[in-house]
Motif scaffolding. Structure first.
Motif, short mmCIF file in Angstrom:
data_model
loop_
_atom_site.label_atom_id
_atom_site.label_comp_id
_atom_site.label_asym_id
_atom_site.label_seq_id
_atom_site.Cartn_x
_atom_site.Cartn_y
_atom_site.Cartn_z
N LEU A 163 5.18 20.84 -6.87
CA LEU A 163 5.81 20.47 -8.14
C LEU A 163 5.54 19.02 -8.47
N ALA A 164 5.58 18.13 -7.46
CA ALA A 164 5.31 16.72 -7.70
C ALA A 164 3.90 16.51 -8.23
N ARG A 165 2.93 17.26 -7.69
CA ARG A 165 1.56 17.11 -8.15
C ARG A 165 1.38 17.57 -9.59
N ARG A 166 2.29 18.41 -10.07
CA ARG A 166 2.20 18.89 -11.44
C ARG A 166 2.84 17.94 -12.44
N LEU A 167 3.49 16.89 -11.95
CA LEU A 167 4.12 15.94 -12.86
C LEU A 167 3.10 15.27 -13.78
N HIS A 168 1.92 14.98 -13.24
CA HIS A 168 0.91 14.25 -14.00
C HIS A 168 -0.45 14.50 -13.35
#
Length: 257
Positions: A163-168
């Protein structure tokens, strides 16, 4: 250029890290820190600053056609000369200012497209339900995720690393203080580590002034800033969404993280 700085869990020092990056920004671009945490600003109380909350003031002028020239006009300074746009402590007021500045062709979009400006947006602890944060991330050139390399923070981040990698699409970690080696953190989270700052004590303005005079701290901050710039240079041009795409995505609920 628009750089977002935030954290995923806890309070690892995102605001102070944003100030450090602006103070040591490695190019001739004018660097500013804008308080963009939907929960409200903290710089006024941290540095005992008087006067208007600059994000509110600049938003009022921007509604009447203001542009990037307003940054110099309204920016305040903290010790060591960092230019800041302070936010009101009341999150509702700060969210109203952010919404005014996130309009199509508004201040944030202008900053993102201006290489002579480095606007560092302190978004605080990233809240997936805050439309202001997700809209800002869509415009940002990069996201710097601040974390302490300690077991609780790194393991909690590892649990949501996808999910963190999908932030930006252009995200990097900036570690604060001692703990797990940077290479181990990068391998575990599958995120690049842009640099590591010494542990930053929170407190009064005098403590910040003493800290930023340390050669080791300034060197680490400058190296982190250069790493951010290098990563942005590798990744740009990232297809930047047009303003109507940002609005449309918000309306359709597609920006939920």
């Amino acid at each position: 250029m628009l750089i977002a700085v935030g954290s995923w869990r806890g309070s690892p020092g995102a605001t102070t890290t944003a100030l450090a990056l602006a103070e040591a920004w490695p190019t001739d671009a004018k660097a500013y820190v804008a308080e963009c945490d939907p929960r409200g600003g903290t710089l006024v109380t941290r540095f005992l600053m008087s006067g208007p909350r600059r994000m509110t003031a600049i938003a009022g002028q921007a509604r009447r056609g203001g542009d990037l020239d307003l940054l110099d006009q309204y920016a305040a300074t903290v010790p060591n000369g960092v230019r800041v746009l302070t936010g009101p402590e009341d999150g509702r007021q700060l969210r109203a200012a952010l919404n005014a500045l996130l309009v199509p062709a508004g201040m944030f979009e202008q900053a993102a497209n201006d290489p002579s400006t480095a606007l560092i947006a302190d978004v605080g602890r990233i809240d997936s339900s805050a439309s202001e944060t997700t809209s800002l991330l869509l415009l940002a050139d990069a996201l710097v995720l601040v974390a302490r390399p300690l077991p609780d923070q790194i393991l909690s981040l590892a649990a949501v690393s996808e999910l963190a990698r999908r932030l930006h699409p252009n995200i990097g970690l900036l570690l604060v203080g001692p703990g797990y080696p940077a290479e181990h953190v990068a391998e575990l989270l599958r995120l690049p580590v842009l640099g590591q700052l010494p542990l930053i004590p929170t407190g009064a303005a005098a403590a910040w002034d003493r800290l930023t005079r340390r050669y080791s701290f300034r060197t680490a901050a400058a190296l982190a800033g250069r790493a951010v710039m290098a990563r942005v240079a590798r990744e740009i041009p990232i297809p930047r969404p047009a303003s109507h795409d940002v609005e449309g995505a918000n309306a359709a609920g597609e920006l939920t993280l």
